[in-house]
Design an enzyme around this catalytic site. Structure first.
Site, PDB file in Angstrom:
ATOM      1  N   ARG A  43       0.825  -1.216   0.000  1.00  0.00           N
ATOM      2  CA  ARG A  43       0.000   0.000   0.000  1.00  0.00           C
ATOM      3  C   ARG A  43       0.857   1.264   0.000  1.00  0.00           C
ATOM      4  O   ARG A  43       0.545   2.237   0.694  1.00  0.00           O
ATOM      5  CB  ARG A  43      -0.940   0.019   1.212  1.00  0.00           C
ATOM      6  CG  ARG A  43      -2.025  -1.035   1.176  1.00  0.00           C
ATOM      7  CD  ARG A  43      -3.161  -0.596   0.277  1.00  0.00           C
ATOM      8  NE  ARG A  43      -4.127  -1.660   0.105  1.00  0.00           N
ATOM      9  CZ  ARG A  43      -5.341  -1.680   0.657  1.00  0.00           C
ATOM     10  NH1 ARG A  43      -5.739  -0.688   1.393  1.00  0.00           N
ATOM     11  NH2 ARG A  43      -6.146  -2.678   0.441  1.00  0.00           N
ATOM     12  N   ARG A  47      -3.890   6.432   0.482  1.00  0.00           N
ATOM     13  CA  ARG A  47      -4.467   7.607   1.145  1.00  0.00           C
ATOM     14  C   ARG A  47      -3.533   8.401   2.047  1.00  0.00           C
ATOM     15  O   ARG A  47      -3.816   9.546   2.382  1.00  0.00           O
ATOM     16  CB  ARG A  47      -5.656   7.115   1.992  1.00  0.00           C
ATOM     17  CG  ARG A  47      -6.864   6.780   1.155  1.00  0.00           C
ATOM     18  CD  ARG A  47      -7.876   7.883   1.302  1.00  0.00           C
ATOM     19  NE  ARG A  47      -8.875   7.798   0.268  1.00  0.00           N
ATOM     20  CZ  ARG A  47     -10.174   7.580   0.508  1.00  0.00           C
ATOM     21  NH1 ARG A  47     -10.598   7.408   1.740  1.00  0.00           N
ATOM     22  NH2 ARG A  47     -11.018   7.555  -0.495  1.00  0.00           N
ATOM     23  N   ARG A  56      -7.518  11.071  -6.267  1.00  0.00           N
ATOM     24  CA  ARG A  56      -8.807  10.488  -5.878  1.00  0.00           C
ATOM     25  C   ARG A  56      -9.921  11.519  -5.753  1.00  0.00           C
ATOM     26  O   ARG A  56     -11.097  11.180  -5.839  1.00  0.00           O
ATOM     27  CB  ARG A  56      -8.639   9.708  -4.572  1.00  0.00           C
ATOM     28  CG  ARG A  56      -8.017   8.338  -4.784  1.00  0.00           C
ATOM     29  CD  ARG A  56      -9.025   7.301  -5.288  1.00  0.00           C
ATOM     30  NE  ARG A  56      -9.901   6.878  -4.213  1.00  0.00           N
ATOM     31  CZ  ARG A  56     -11.169   7.219  -4.076  1.00  0.00           C
ATOM     32  NH1 ARG A  56     -11.743   8.004  -4.936  1.00  0.00           N
ATOM     33  NH2 ARG A  56     -11.881   6.775  -3.063  1.00  0.00           N
ATOM     34  N   ASP A  92      -6.459  -3.375  -7.725  1.00  0.00           N
ATOM     35  CA  ASP A  92      -7.033  -3.884  -6.486  1.00  0.00           C
ATOM     36  C   ASP A  92      -7.295  -5.376  -6.626  1.00  0.00           C
ATOM     37  O   ASP A  92      -7.269  -5.915  -7.734  1.00  0.00           O
ATOM     38  CB  ASP A  92      -8.324  -3.128  -6.141  1.00  0.00           C
ATOM     39  CG  ASP A  92      -8.704  -3.328  -4.676  1.00  0.00           C
ATOM     40  OD1 ASP A  92      -7.813  -3.266  -3.806  1.00  0.00           O
ATOM     41  OD2 ASP A  92      -9.878  -3.580  -4.395  1.00  0.00           O
ATOM     42  N   TYR A 169     -14.331 -12.443  -0.053  1.00  0.00           N
ATOM     43  CA  TYR A 169     -15.061 -11.212  -0.406  1.00  0.00           C
ATOM     44  C   TYR A 169     -16.317 -11.541  -1.210  1.00  0.00           C
ATOM     45  O   TYR A 169     -17.377 -10.942  -1.017  1.00  0.00           O
ATOM     46  CB  TYR A 169     -14.163 -10.260  -1.186  1.00  0.00           C
ATOM     47  CG  TYR A 169     -13.193  -9.484  -0.313  1.00  0.00           C
ATOM     48  CD1 TYR A 169     -13.625  -8.368   0.412  1.00  0.00           C
ATOM     49  CD2 TYR A 169     -11.863  -9.857  -0.193  1.00  0.00           C
ATOM     50  CE1 TYR A 169     -12.745  -7.653   1.211  1.00  0.00           C
ATOM     51  CE2 TYR A 169     -10.977  -9.151   0.612  1.00  0.00           C
ATOM     52  CZ  TYR A 169     -11.428  -8.057   1.310  1.00  0.00           C
ATOM     53  OH  TYR A 169     -10.565  -7.353   2.109  1.00  0.00           O
TER      54      TYR A 169
HETATM   55  O1  1CP Z   1       0.579   0.015  -2.997  1.00  0.00           O
HETATM   56  C1  1CP Z   1      -0.594   0.104  -3.398  1.00  0.00           C
HETATM   57  O2  1CP Z   1      -1.365   0.976  -3.013  1.00  0.00           O
HETATM   58  C2  1CP Z   1      -0.936  -0.895  -4.455  1.00  0.00           C
HETATM   59  C3  1CP Z   1      -2.248  -1.142  -4.882  1.00  0.00           C
HETATM   60  C4  1CP Z   1      -3.194  -2.039  -4.092  1.00  0.00           C
HETATM   61  C5  1CP Z   1      -3.090  -3.387  -3.763  1.00  0.00           C
HETATM   62  C6  1CP Z   1      -1.888  -4.282  -3.960  1.00  0.00           C
HETATM   63  C7  1CP Z   1      -4.454  -1.606  -3.671  1.00  0.00           C
HETATM   64  C8  1CP Z   1      -4.958  -0.244  -3.821  1.00  0.00           C
HETATM   65  N1  1CP Z   1      -5.133  -2.682  -3.164  1.00  0.00           N
HETATM   66  C9  1CP Z   1      -4.318  -3.773  -3.184  1.00  0.00           C
HETATM   67  C10 1CP Z   1      -4.665  -5.140  -2.793  1.00  0.00           C
HETATM   68  C11 1CP Z   1      -5.821  -5.333  -1.881  1.00  0.00           C
HETATM   69  N2  1CP Z   1      -7.101  -4.874  -1.988  1.00  0.00           N
HETATM   70  C12 1CP Z   1      -5.791  -6.187  -0.773  1.00  0.00           C
HETATM   71  C13 1CP Z   1      -4.587  -6.990  -0.401  1.00  0.00           C
HETATM   72  C14 1CP Z   1      -3.639  -6.180   0.356  1.00  0.00           C
HETATM   73  C15 1CP Z   1      -4.002  -6.019   1.786  1.00  0.00           C
HETATM   74  O3  1CP Z   1      -4.207  -7.051   2.422  1.00  0.00           O
HETATM   75  O4  1CP Z   1      -4.029  -4.879   2.236  1.00  0.00           O
HETATM   76  C16 1CP Z   1      -7.067  -6.187  -0.186  1.00  0.00           C
HETATM   77  C17 1CP Z   1      -7.500  -6.962   1.040  1.00  0.00           C
HETATM   78  C18 1CP Z   1      -7.888  -5.353  -0.957  1.00  0.00           C
HETATM   79  C19 1CP Z   1      -9.340  -5.108  -0.751  1.00  0.00           C
HETATM   80  C20 1CP Z   1      -9.637  -3.685  -0.557  1.00  0.00           C
HETATM   81  N3  1CP Z   1      -9.348  -2.716  -1.463  1.00  0.00           N
HETATM   82  C21 1CP Z   1     -10.275  -3.069   0.534  1.00  0.00           C
HETATM   83  C22 1CP Z   1     -10.851  -3.782   1.713  1.00  0.00           C
HETATM   84  C23 1CP Z   1      -9.901  -4.009   2.822  1.00  0.00           C
HETATM   85  C24 1CP Z   1     -10.640  -4.730   3.938  1.00  0.00           C
HETATM   86  O5  1CP Z   1     -10.433  -4.319   5.094  1.00  0.00           O
HETATM   87  O6  1CP Z   1     -11.398  -5.657   3.674  1.00  0.00           O
HETATM   88  C25 1CP Z   1     -10.333  -1.689   0.282  1.00  0.00           C
HETATM   89  C26 1CP Z   1     -10.875  -0.606   1.156  1.00  0.00           C
HETATM   90  C27 1CP Z   1      -9.722  -1.505  -1.000  1.00  0.00           C
HETATM   91  C28 1CP Z   1      -9.568  -0.221  -1.709  1.00  0.00           C
HETATM   92  C29 1CP Z   1      -8.180   0.167  -2.071  1.00  0.00           C
HETATM   93  N4  1CP Z   1      -7.273  -0.598  -2.789  1.00  0.00           N
HETATM   94  C30 1CP Z   1      -6.129   0.136  -3.032  1.00  0.00           C
HETATM   95  C31 1CP Z   1      -6.303   1.415  -2.434  1.00  0.00           C
HETATM   96  C32 1CP Z   1      -5.302   2.534  -2.478  1.00  0.00           C
HETATM   97  C33 1CP Z   1      -7.571   1.418  -1.835  1.00  0.00           C
HETATM   98  C34 1CP Z   1      -8.212   2.575  -1.130  1.00  0.00           C
HETATM   99  C35 1CP Z   1      -9.090   3.223  -2.103  1.00  0.00           C
HETATM  100  C36 1CP Z   1      -9.317   4.632  -1.750  1.00  0.00           C
HETATM  101  O7  1CP Z   1     -10.035   4.846  -0.782  1.00  0.00           O
HETATM  102  O8  1CP Z   1      -8.768   5.493  -2.443  1.00  0.00           O
END
Ligand code: 1CP
Length: 360
Positions: A43, A47, A56, A92, A169
């Site tokens: 990540r 944010r 965003r 994602d 999910y």
């Molecule tokens: O470095 C990066 O930011 C790379 C991009 C990336 C990756 C590798 C994002 C951007 N998401 C992911 C993978 C991802 N997505 C995972 C695996 C990594 C982890 O365990 O953290 C998971 C569980 C998700 C699912 C997901 N995506 C959620 C739910 C989390 C939960 O608690 O269940 C959420 C809120 C997201 C949105 C998301 N994905 C990525 C970003 C930057 C965001 C936030 C979106 C935003 O609000 O701008």
């Protein structure tokens, strides 16, 4: 350990692998001896970074994931600011569920929502295996465009969700901390479960093979929620599908298997045929070093919350981890899980700089 300049004869004499064509991270994934520990952060584009918040404000999240030029720019900006050794593609876990037949939205502040979650055997009739990759073409474009803007010596990492986490999910329909419906369904509908996970494993394998063909240097499979499982659940309901996914990958792809939360799973994970295993902050790094075969690389371990403290504390924690991993070929510095939203960017920058300059 010192870092001589590139091409230094002394590094060649010391047996340090330094092929300028192969990114540092990839050489560490192969457990080769490297000039210093590579570092990137899960990540790392998100944010906590003002540049990302700015993007965003203008684009909703799913649209951003489907805009390859913008995805490449978002990740390149983060890589440039932090100075990390790898870029994971900006995307994602969940968009792959759309071509499988699920309705995906991201509610502001609420995370992902699946409008038509899988709950009973008849729901499987509307789930489609992904054989035509056209609906994921935007993601392969993200790989190509990211590879183009990231310096050659830095790795581009493709990724996908591992079968259990994706299924979780799709079944829960939203974020969960316990995955109770999912774990109940494994037991009550085992044949539905195995059919569904088999379909996900085959679909994911095609997508990540295509990410590699588009120019990714390595792959990370996120099993972010595997830690909610008992070791028996993991062995019976998850491992067979993970193995089948790995067997379908183009030979030679370096895979990082990331999971969190339950150190008791580590002995089950250790025999997996992957290049690298993620070690979250609940696992002791020295235990992981002892349990994983010496040919498997390790990644991670610093608790993300450490980045909320002051610089001397961060340095002390990093030092502890690097000293524990010292001499173990194939160690990649990362957090145990993603960067927290409230992390000061300066702390992340300082962390990266400290890892890259650290000498014992
Ligand atoms: O470095 C990066 O930011 C790379 C991009 C990336 C990756 C590798 C994002 C951007 N998401 C992911 C993978 C991802 N997505 C995972 C695996 C990594 C982890 O365990 O953290 C998971 C569980 C998700 C699912 C997901 N995506 C959620 C739910 C989390 C939960 O608690 O269940 C959420 C809120 C997201 C949105 C998301 N994905 C990525 C970003 C930057 C965001 C936030 C979106 C935003 O609000 O701008």
């Amino acid at each position: 350990m010192t870092t001589p300049p590139s091409n230094s004869p002394s590094s060649a004499r010391a047996g340090v692998s330094r092929s300028s064509d192969v990114p540092l991270l990839v050489r560490a994934l192969r457990c080769q001896k490297v000039e210093r520990v590579p570092v990137w952060l899960m990540r790392q584009a998100g944010r906590y970074m003002e540049e990302y918040r700015e993007v965003r404000r203008k684009t909703d999240f799913l649209r951003l994931c489907k805009s390859p030029a913008l995805c490449a720019e978002v990740m390149a900006t983060a890589v440039d600011r932090l100075g990390v050794d790898a870029a994971i593609i900006f995307s994602d876990l969940l968009p792959i569920l759309e071509p499988l037949g699920f309705e995906l939205t991201y509610a502001p502040g609420d995370g992902p929502i699946i409008g038509n979650p899988l709950r009973e055997p008849s729901d499987l009739t509307r789930v489609r295996e992904l054989t035509d990759l056209a609906p994921m073409e935007y993601q392969f474009d993200v790989v190509r465009q990211t590879r183009r803007v990231i310096p050659k010596e830095k790795a581009v990492i493709g990724f996908a969700g591992a079968p259990f986490t994706l299924a979780g999910y799709a079944i829960e329909g939203r974020s969960s901390r316990t995955f109770e419906r999912t774990r109940a369904l494994m037991r009550s509908e085992p044949s539905l479960w195995h059919d569904f996970l088999g379909l996900i494993a085959r679909s994911v394998a095609r997508v990540v093979n295509a990410q590699m063909a588009a120019g990714a240097d390595a792959l990370q499979l996120f099993d972010s929620w595997a830690g909610v499982l008992t070791p028996e659940e993991y062995r019976t309901y998850v491992l067979p599908h993970l193995r089948s996914l790995l067997e379908r990958l183009t030979p030679g792809i370096p895979v990082i298997y990331f999971w969190t939360g339950n150190p008791a799973l580590l002995p089950l994970i250790a025999p997996l045929k992957v290049a690298c295993v993620g070690v979250d902050h609940r696992v002791r790094l020295d235990d992981a070093i002892n349990i994983l075969p010496p040919t498997t690389a390790l990644q991670g371990n610093m608790a993300p919350v450490v980045l909320l403290s002051d610089i001397p504390t961060i340095r002390a924690e990093v030092k502890k981890i690097l000293d524990t991993a010292a001499g173990r070929p194939g160690y990649i510095f990362n957090l145990g899980h993603g960067v927290l939203k409230q992390t000061p960017v300066e702390n992340a920058i300082e962390l990266v700089r400290f890892v890259q300059n650290y000498r014992r």
